[in-house]
Design an enzyme around this catalytic site. Structure first.
Site, PDB file in Angstrom:
ATOM      1  N   ARG A 102      -8.033  -7.840  -9.109  1.00 45.32           N
ATOM      2  CA  ARG A 102      -8.755  -9.081  -9.394  1.00 45.32           C
ATOM      3  C   ARG A 102     -10.183  -8.754  -9.841  1.00 45.32           C
ATOM      4  O   ARG A 102     -10.610  -7.605  -9.754  1.00 45.32           O
ATOM      5  CB  ARG A 102      -8.842  -9.916  -8.118  1.00 45.32           C
ATOM      6  CG  ARG A 102      -9.583  -9.165  -7.024  1.00 45.32           C
ATOM      7  CD  ARG A 102     -10.017 -10.007  -5.851  1.00 45.32           C
ATOM      8  NE  ARG A 102     -10.919  -9.255  -5.001  1.00 45.32           N
ATOM      9  CZ  ARG A 102     -10.562  -8.397  -4.067  1.00 45.32           C
ATOM     10  NH1 ARG A 102      -9.288  -8.145  -3.854  1.00 45.32           N
ATOM     11  NH2 ARG A 102     -11.464  -7.762  -3.354  1.00 45.32           N
ATOM     12  N   LYS A 105       0.816  -1.220   0.000  1.00 43.38           N
ATOM     13  CA  LYS A 105       0.000   0.000   0.000  1.00 43.38           C
ATOM     14  C   LYS A 105       0.850   1.270   0.000  1.00 43.38           C
ATOM     15  O   LYS A 105       0.421   2.294  -0.522  1.00 43.38           O
ATOM     16  CB  LYS A 105      -0.964   0.006   1.192  1.00 43.38           C
ATOM     17  CG  LYS A 105      -1.843  -1.248   1.311  1.00 43.38           C
ATOM     18  CD  LYS A 105      -2.673  -1.546   0.082  1.00 43.38           C
ATOM     19  CE  LYS A 105      -3.187  -2.980   0.096  1.00 43.38           C
ATOM     20  NZ  LYS A 105      -3.774  -3.410  -1.174  1.00 43.38           N
ATOM     21  N   GLU A 135      -2.516   7.603   7.902  1.00 43.36           N
ATOM     22  CA  GLU A 135      -3.419   8.431   7.100  1.00 43.36           C
ATOM     23  C   GLU A 135      -4.324   9.231   8.016  1.00 43.36           C
ATOM     24  O   GLU A 135      -4.720   8.740   9.079  1.00 43.36           O
ATOM     25  CB  GLU A 135      -4.337   7.541   6.234  1.00 43.36           C
ATOM     26  CG  GLU A 135      -3.729   7.039   4.960  1.00 43.36           C
ATOM     27  CD  GLU A 135      -4.701   6.178   4.148  1.00 43.36           C
ATOM     28  OE1 GLU A 135      -4.293   5.701   3.098  1.00 43.36           O
ATOM     29  OE2 GLU A 135      -5.859   5.989   4.578  1.00 43.36           O
ATOM     30  N   HIS A 166     -16.172  -4.898   7.513  1.00 36.46           N
ATOM     31  CA  HIS A 166     -15.421  -4.987   6.265  1.00 36.46           C
ATOM     32  C   HIS A 166     -15.950  -6.060   5.318  1.00 36.46           C
ATOM     33  O   HIS A 166     -15.300  -6.395   4.334  1.00 36.46           O
ATOM     34  CB  HIS A 166     -13.922  -5.171   6.517  1.00 36.46           C
ATOM     35  CG  HIS A 166     -13.363  -4.101   7.398  1.00 36.46           C
ATOM     36  ND1 HIS A 166     -13.424  -2.772   7.049  1.00 36.46           N
ATOM     37  CD2 HIS A 166     -12.805  -4.137   8.627  1.00 36.46           C
ATOM     38  CE1 HIS A 166     -12.899  -2.051   8.020  1.00 36.46           C
ATOM     39  NE2 HIS A 166     -12.523  -2.854   8.992  1.00 36.46           N
TER      40      HIS A 166
HETATM   41  C1  MV4 Z   1      -9.991   4.373   6.150  1.00 34.19           C
HETATM   42  C2  MV4 Z   1     -11.116   4.855   6.860  1.00 34.19           C
HETATM   43  C3  MV4 Z   1     -11.066   6.148   7.333  1.00 34.19           C
HETATM   44  N1  MV4 Z   1      -9.964   6.900   7.137  1.00 34.19           N
HETATM   45  N2  MV4 Z   1      -8.920   5.181   5.985  1.00 34.19           N
HETATM   46  C4  MV4 Z   1     -11.535  -0.104   5.557  1.00 34.19           C
HETATM   47  C5  MV4 Z   1     -11.204  -1.067   4.471  1.00 34.19           C
HETATM   48  C6  MV4 Z   1      -9.956  -0.597   3.872  1.00 34.19           C
HETATM   49  N3  MV4 Z   1     -10.020  -0.726   2.442  1.00 34.19           N
HETATM   50  C7  MV4 Z   1      -9.811   0.809   4.296  1.00 34.19           C
HETATM   51  N4  MV4 Z   1     -10.844   1.078   5.256  1.00 34.19           N
HETATM   52  C8  MV4 Z   1     -10.989   2.316   5.806  1.00 34.19           C
HETATM   53  N5  MV4 Z   1      -9.942   3.147   5.652  1.00 34.19           N
HETATM   54  C9  MV4 Z   1      -8.926   6.402   6.464  1.00 34.19           C
HETATM   55  N6  MV4 Z   1      -7.840   7.177   6.298  1.00 34.19           N
HETATM   56  C10 MV4 Z   1     -12.202   4.015   7.011  1.00 34.19           C
HETATM   57  C11 MV4 Z   1     -12.150   2.733   6.496  1.00 34.19           C
HETATM   58  C12 MV4 Z   1     -13.317   1.949   6.693  1.00 34.19           C
HETATM   59  C13 MV4 Z   1     -14.107   1.546   5.623  1.00 34.19           C
HETATM   60  C14 MV4 Z   1     -13.773   1.847   4.292  1.00 34.19           C
HETATM   61  C15 MV4 Z   1     -14.545   1.408   3.253  1.00 34.19           C
HETATM   62  C16 MV4 Z   1     -15.707   0.678   3.513  1.00 34.19           C
HETATM   63  C17 MV4 Z   1     -16.038   0.369   4.793  1.00 34.19           C
HETATM   64  C18 MV4 Z   1     -15.258   0.788   5.871  1.00 34.19           C
HETATM   65  C19 MV4 Z   1     -15.615   0.467   7.184  1.00 34.19           C
HETATM   66  C20 MV4 Z   1     -14.838   0.882   8.214  1.00 34.19           C
HETATM   67  C21 MV4 Z   1     -13.678   1.616   7.975  1.00 34.19           C
END
Ligand code: MV4
Length: 507
Positions: free
Chosen positions: A296, A120, A204, A239
């Protein structure tokens, strides 16, 4: 243009996606080879394929993740290509590389693209260089506590500490107060080391109440890339996505075209080939940032297929054969609205505990605007070893409201007995005012838990109990694999015991 027609595809997967892939192969006149574990002798993908071979014991580490066995099966069966589906080996660069070395066409991107996007921190760097907006944060890995504290004081809490080798929500820590930095950093580092064997971390700025919006892209090997618009995936639980739809109810045409252009730029920067997904996170003010790229085919790809009118698996195969994309961006339009509901064998009244077992009866919905991608049949026993997804119900409507009405009708028709499923829970989602209005973000399920869940609570303690149950299930799987793989099994056991101790101490 160098083209090499594919005549026989080995599908290195199981369940609904294995059948989904074989369906496109059948339409293209391509033969299919199924592989199956001991637990999958009676599985539908084995019946559907032209040939099927056993590749080992039930635990996926012995079968669906067994690179040597899969490669050997591809060669002995005369397959010229391998489709990895999603999960399992789909984002394993070493596997893609082995395919290349063995002269088998991997239906997916190069190992270099998989590696770059899998890390990442390197993905963030690439995106910044390509001018794609990323979440404000560090561009290099965080090496020590002092550095982390200094940086977080600069940008201010809340922040997320994430594992560079993570993704999909694994190995993340939310830091709300400066006083938590040291302990969160330590916890994130040990978790990353344990889970991925790589303890590199980055930081982040935390995006509160975000939307998860992703863009589907297709790239050929001649530098042509198109996007196939977005999927709104904010209805999720721990998630795990539950409902996806396209178009997103919140983005404007202007934002859509900007995000699409960034998605294309992201794919080109990765020198990408095949189908991929650019994940964005969007805040309440509709600011959006690149989060990660999935290299994917995704579970929720059918809603894009329905609204854009493109068979993504066929395009993956054509690209892998060395063909040019058959359309340009201007050829692609969104038509109507599609929604996908994921039907899991889970007990929604018991913290979504997996509920494998025998299907005693199944009636699937049919009719105009309905697609049901499944793999179970009456009398089939869902094994405990794999993901609990039974099927994906995809509906189309001319408008969003029409699609929701059709989904309600389809869920009403859907009957499964023998195992507990998420069908009734999904009906309640369709009836939730926030969903109907299209006003939801990633907190939707938690926010509406009173009407969505029988107990009306989203209880942390129960989640821990569910985790212990998962642990117990995991241990029983490990027992099975012990005979063949003693050393790694022991290591896994120790890690799980350590994690279990942490959880039980909180109860
Ligand atoms: C985040 C975030 C808030 N701020 N990054 C969760 C899955 C992964 N792909 C990244 N995720 C998140 N990253 C920052 N800087 C909140 C999440 C997150 C989230 C993101 C997408 C869909 C559902 C989620 C559920 C909880 C937290």
């Amino acid at each position: 243009m160098e083209q090499k027609p594919i005549k026989k595809v080995l599908v290195a997967n199981r369940g609904e996606i294995a059948i989904r892939i074989m369906r496109s192969c059948r339409e293209m006149g391509i033969e299919t080879v199924a592989v199956f574990s001991d637990a999958d002798r009676t599985a539908m993908h084995v019946r559907y394929s032209n040939e099927a071979y056993n590749i080992g014991a039930a635990p996926s580490s012995e079968s669906y993740l067994n690179i040597d066995k899969i490669i050997a099966t591809a060669k002995s069966s005369g397959a010229d290509a391998i489709h990895p589906g999603y999960g399992f080996l789909s984002e394993n660069a070493a596997f893609a590389r082995r395919c290349r070395e063995e002269g088998l066409q991997f239906i997916g991107p190069s190992p270099e693209s998989i590696e770059m996007m899998g890390d990442k921190i390197s993905a963030r760097k690439k995106m910044i260089a390509a001018g794609v907006p990323v979440v404000p944060g560090t561009t290099e890995k965080v090496t020590n506590e002092a550095e982390a504290i200094k940086y977080i004081k600069e940008i201010g809490v809340p922040v997320m500490i994430k594992a560079s080798a993570g993704g999909g929500g694994k190995g993340m820590r939310l830091v709300k107060k400066e006083s938590q930095i040291a302990s969160s950093l330590r916890a994130a580092r040990s978790e990353a080391k344990t889970a991925f064997g790589d303890d590199a971390l980055y930081i982040e700025k935390y995006v509160d109440s975000p939307h998860h919006i992703e863009f589907q892209i297709l790239s050929d090997r001649y530098g042509n890339t198109v996007h196939l618009f977005e999927r709104e995936c904010s209805v999720q639980r721990r998630h795990q996505k539950v409902v996806e739809e396209t178009p997103s109810p919140i983005i404007t045409p202007e934002i859509r075209s900007r995000m699409g252009a960034y998605a294309v730029a992201a794919a080109n920067a990765a020198n990408y080939e095949g189908a991929g997904t650019i994940e964005f996170i969007m805040d309440e003010q509709l600011n959006f940032y690149f989060l990660e790229m999935n290299t994917r085919l995704q579970v929720e790809h059918p809603i894009t297929e329905r609204v854009v009118g493109v068979d993504l698996v066929k395009e993956q195969i054509r690209i892998a054969e060395g063909n040019k994309l058959p359309f340009t961006q201007d050829d692609l339009k969104q038509s109507g609205h599609a929604i996908e509901c994921r039907i899991y064998a889970e007990d929604t009244d018991n913290n979504f505990m997996p509920n494998p077992g025998t299907i005693t009866h199944i009636t699937e919905p049919y009719g105009f605007g309905i697609r049901c991608d499944g793999y179970v049949y009456e009398g089939y026993t869902i094994p405990i070893y794999y993901d609990s997804l039974i099927s994906k119900l995809i509906v189309w409507g001319r408008t969003r409201d029409a699609a929701i009405e059709r989904m309600r009708r389809a869920l009403y028709e859907y009957k499964i007995t023998g195992v507990k499923t998420t069908i009734r829970f999904l009906e309640r989602i369709m009836d939730t005012p926030d969903f109907r209005k299209g006003e939801y973000n990633t907190h939707f399920i938690e926010k509406n838990s009173a009407s969505l869940l029988a107990e009306g609570i989203y209880d942390k303690k129960n989640e821990d109990i569910a985790l212990i149950a998962t642990y117990a299930q995991y241990m029983s799987r490990i027992e099975e694999s012990k005979k063949t793989n003693a050393a790694t099994t022991e290591k896994k056991e120790t890690n799980w015991k350590r994690q279990l101790r942490k959880f039980t101490s909180r109860i």
